[in-house]
Scaffold this motif. Sequence first.
Motif, short mmCIF file in Angstrom:
data_model
loop_
_atom_site.label_atom_id
_atom_site.label_comp_id
_atom_site.label_asym_id
_atom_site.label_seq_id
_atom_site.Cartn_x
_atom_site.Cartn_y
_atom_site.Cartn_z
N SER A 216 -27.88 -0.71 -21.87
CA SER A 216 -27.20 -0.24 -21.03
C SER A 216 -27.96 -0.95 -19.67
O SER A 216 -28.90 -1.68 -19.87
CB SER A 216 -27.15 1.32 -20.77
OG SER A 216 -28.64 1.79 -20.67
N GLU B 239 -19.68 -0.69 -17.15
CA GLU B 239 -20.10 -0.19 -18.26
C GLU B 239 -20.89 -1.01 -18.78
O GLU B 239 -20.85 -2.27 -18.82
CB GLU B 239 -18.93 0.45 -18.89
CG GLU B 239 -18.30 1.61 -18.36
CD GLU B 239 -19.06 2.83 -18.51
OE1 GLU B 239 -19.97 3.02 -18.79
OE2 GLU B 239 -18.12 3.87 -17.99
N PRO B 240 -21.96 -0.48 -19.79
CA PRO B 240 -22.29 0.89 -20.14
C PRO B 240 -23.32 1.49 -18.96
O PRO B 240 -24.41 0.74 -18.68
CB PRO B 240 -23.26 0.86 -21.33
CG PRO B 240 -23.48 -0.57 -21.41
CD PRO B 240 -22.76 -1.57 -20.78
N GLU C 130 -12.99 2.07 -24.67
CA GLU C 130 -13.78 3.24 -25.62
C GLU C 130 -15.08 3.47 -24.76
O GLU C 130 -15.23 4.68 -24.62
CB GLU C 130 -14.16 2.82 -26.94
CG GLU C 130 -15.00 3.87 -27.73
CD GLU C 130 -15.34 3.41 -28.97
OE1 GLU C 130 -15.89 4.14 -29.94
OE2 GLU C 130 -14.94 2.37 -29.54
N ARG C 131 -15.78 2.57 -23.99
CA ARG C 131 -16.70 2.66 -23.45
C ARG C 131 -16.82 2.94 -21.99
O ARG C 131 -17.70 2.88 -21.21
CB ARG C 131 -17.58 1.63 -23.83
CG ARG C 131 -18.22 1.47 -25.05
CD ARG C 131 -19.33 0.36 -25.46
NE ARG C 131 -20.73 0.93 -24.90
CZ ARG C 131 -21.27 0.08 -25.04
NH1 ARG C 131 -21.65 -1.19 -25.36
NH2 ARG C 131 -22.71 0.51 -24.62
#
Length: 475
Positions: free
Chosen positions: A167, A223-224, A291-292
Amino acid sequence: MIRIACFLLAGLSLVTGVGAAADRPNIVVVLCDDLGYGDLANYGHPYIKTPYLDRMAKEGIRFTDFYSAAPVCSPSRVGMMTGRSPNRAGVYDWIPPGTQRREDRRDLVHMRASEVTIPQLLKQAGYATAMAGKWHCNSMFNTPEQPQPGDAGFDHWLATHNNASPSHANPVNYVRNGEAVGEIEGYSCQIVVDEGIRWIDGLRKYSAGQPFFLYLAFHEPHEPVASPEELTASYRDVAFSEKEAEYFANVENVDRAVGRLLAYLKESGVDEDTLVIFTSDNGPETLNRYERSSRSWGRADPLRGMKLWTTDAGFRVAGIMRWPRQIESGQVSDEVVSALDFLPTFCELADAEVPAGLELDGANFLPALEGEAIQREKPLVWAFYNALNEQQLAMRDGDWKVLGRLGLARTSNVGAHNIDEIAAAPLVDVEIYNLRYDIGEARNIAGSHPELAERLTQKLKEQYAALLEGSHVWE
């Protein structure tokens, strides 16, 4: 006017030593990732605090009609670096890692060695060059199989292929000049600024006065997402959820990083002669699109659409510039400016030579810094074949925004497998908007203004045909 000459002459005009930066400015480009048009306080966000970017705008110029080169990351970056539509380079969508052969040939996609870039041209004119942050201009990162940041003209680089991993917090995937560096403590935007500051410090120590070009490519707020707890806590009372609070904090952390950079430039005595540009690669990600993306709370207000759209929200972005010696403070400009304009403008500022015959799609934006019109030979045109909306083509011509549909299935690349179909696709369902009065592209006036519609449709057809003819096709 940009001088056009051979590279040999440029090589003879290297400038180093005390005084060079006073004649030609240092140039710093700060590029965010997925920052929405409405995500900064000075662009209307009701909650996110961006005091340093607010001050940067007050001390310089803020553009209301600033455009990236594409509505998604990789082509936007390649377009910015080359001053050309990314289609000319064969970069049509984001570039995945090239670990296995793909039918659509995306495993081959990269910014080829034949492309001419900003750092190459400035380096030949005597500038020191460096980058830190997200690269995302090739499918095979940090391998000899494809050109890397150093091959694109950067003397020094600290980069990742795509996102910071795992991240923004304590990333482990940075590579410095070809060598993996392992985990780095801190948040990515701050790490990127740290690297830039260290590099300028070294340059001032060992090559005092040499002008420099520094490209800082933040991963935030893509993201993340990961944000400092103290900042996240400050938004919990106004955010819809914890994840939105994290996003708000992520943007404020970007603001703090820019503040640190500007403070350093002032303390080191080079800010008066440094042009700093802050912008984004494209519009904001759609919440929960994949999804993220559960923390993708970016806003494009008052524009229509999001990232990956050819409506303005896909590529109209923040554009703030500060250069105390040349830019009068407190300006807000509605002049249309593009990241494609960087290469011709920077070459003008740096007294750099542009190769004869190089087809550019940008223009010199310097007149806009003094409230004058940019002289464009052609309008801004985007051909994005993987658009989430129905129109793959877009054109900005003065106040007019033109959208057109090709009737093709969505695709992320152009190669031998689909070029015939793309070339044969007719332009249909043209829409026209007057952005001066309709920033949200809500009132299509094509039907009520047939002569205007015919003229602008023909112009889009001609501009797209020329772009398609010059686009690279992967074999």
